[in-house]
Write an enzyme that holds these catalytic residues in place. Sequence first.
Site, short mmCIF file in Angstrom:
data_model
loop_
_atom_site.label_atom_id
_atom_site.label_comp_id
_atom_site.label_asym_id
_atom_site.label_seq_id
_atom_site.Cartn_x
_atom_site.Cartn_y
_atom_site.Cartn_z
N SER A 62 4.80 3.93 -1.51
CA SER A 62 5.13 4.88 -0.44
C SER A 62 6.64 4.94 -0.17
O SER A 62 7.11 5.89 0.44
CB SER A 62 4.41 4.49 0.84
OG SER A 62 4.78 3.19 1.22
N HIS A 120 6.29 -4.67 1.45
CA HIS A 120 7.51 -4.96 2.20
C HIS A 120 7.60 -6.43 2.59
O HIS A 120 8.70 -6.95 2.82
CB HIS A 120 7.53 -4.17 3.52
CG HIS A 120 8.04 -2.77 3.41
ND1 HIS A 120 7.29 -1.75 2.91
CD2 HIS A 120 9.23 -2.23 3.76
CE1 HIS A 120 7.99 -0.63 2.97
NE2 HIS A 120 9.18 -0.88 3.48
N CYS A 180 1.25 -6.40 1.88
CA CYS A 180 2.07 -5.19 1.97
C CYS A 180 3.34 -5.50 1.19
O CYS A 180 3.91 -6.59 1.36
CB CYS A 180 2.40 -4.86 3.42
SG CYS A 180 3.64 -3.56 3.62
N CYS A 235 1.56 -0.42 -4.08
CA CYS A 235 1.44 -0.14 -2.65
C CYS A 235 0.04 -0.58 -2.27
O CYS A 235 -0.94 -0.12 -2.88
CB CYS A 235 1.62 1.35 -2.41
SG CYS A 235 1.18 1.91 -0.74
#
Lengths: 273, 273
Positions: free
Chosen positions: B14, B189, B187, B76
């Site tokens: 994303s 991140h 995730c 993702c």
Amino acid sequence: MRLDREAPVGVFDSGIGGLTVAREIMRNLPSEKIVYFGDTARVPYGSKSKDTVLRYSRQIIRFLETENVKAIVVACNTASAFALSEIQKEMNLPIIGVIEAGARVAAETTMNKKVGVIGTEGTIHSGIHERWLKSLDQEITVYGKPCPLFVPLVEEGWLKDPVTEEIAERYLRELLEKEVDTLILGCTHYPLLRSLIQKVVGPEVKLVNPAYETALELKKLLSQENLLSTGRGQEEFPYRFYVSDLAEKFRKFADSILPYDVEKTKKIDIEKY
Amino acid sequence: MRLDREAPVGVFDSGIGGLTVAREIMRNLPSEKIVYFGDTARVPYGSKSKDTVLRYSRQIIRFLETENVKAIVVACNTASAFALSEIQKEMNLPIIGVIEAGARVAAETTMNKKVGVIGTEGTIHSGIHERWLKSLDQEITVYGKPCPLFVPLVEEGWLKDPVTEEIAERYLRELLEKEVDTLILGCTHYPLLRSLIQKVVGPEVKLVNPAYETALELKKLLSQENLLSTGRGQEEFPYRFYVSDLAEKFRKFADSILPYDVEKTKKIDIEKY
């Protein structure tokens, strides 16, 4: 093109924030019908480029035109900053944003000519509040500060939370050091943090919430154009809500902040417009 | 369709998070070319519906096919949770996500059979980690916790900040109360918050970063399919980066986390695919 005064007003935002503007229109122009669109699939706009926000805004306006709106309120500061002047040129409908009204009130409010503005990165870096404020009063100095965590904090529901207060203190410290006496809430999510922000900046700093001023500006504009609704048909179908994703989540949020039971929200494919 | 072993691997996310996966592929499969796509115009995916994430994933795959990729890594977690099983059915290319590899390592790591998973709302509410872990070992109990503020905190750059630590303590408290001994960073991140999360959960809790495992799984898959690159042509054009918005901002971030100078990032209109 002849516009129908009984037609609805179109209001759009990147997501839920624009509901704070819709709420003021409901309160101040109770005879008007509203078609609201929240771009919940592509939220947030504040970290996107001008080109992208402009393209998204054009798609939304094409959608709102299929709903035969008589006027459009861009209830999103980033879209107002990046897209309003372009789309005003392209459209035959009256269209207003949320920035001009907020700037005008701030210019009238400030005593020491030091005005702070908080908003998304896109809005603050556009410098649009400063341009409006300077055009109203050259002596005003404008201090902008992007607050990118405020939107996710509002969406997490941490409206009166010590963490949110700590983040607000950090974001707002430099504006307080500049001694601003007026602070524009330059993002439609921020009125939901109003009491927390007021606590952090102290009672001497006046907060400007452009939502209310925008509703008054809409009233004036519709009146000038002879487009104020008489209220005919308003009771049967006052407010319609459309989103690009997660209709039920939006409906619940809308229901919690609007003075009215939100029964239905419809999801549409905005990329087709 | 016959696939070319010298063709690039497609990797998408994303936004910027999937770069932590691309980084592991660069380290562990240095002969492979990579085409990376980050959907920076429509980030984040974690708060969007399954339908929307599936539609976006299909558009990205159509784009990656125009780059003649030989395999695709869905870097993702939300897209892996919502779209992977559907798009695997629709495609002739080998395609893997980041969830299976992480679940496998967590199942091998846990001693007390209590595994925590943190991720976006979409990933956690999908329950996909639990399904994978249960299929590997029925005795495992899985505790999921959405951490929606972590992505904006990473994007704000507050990686070792007391505010981030306070928020992490709040999010992770209930997992610690459940006495998980293994925690999946669900995730892409979150590996950027790895040291802060380790500090909050303490040294007894093992963190699982699926990025590394996914790179190893890709290596195995390419080897099975006789698709491992010989390295021919790799030096001239190793890595290409595409985004749907803000190419320069992405390039700077990529440059800061990749072991390699990122010279160029190209913006494309993903809605056309």
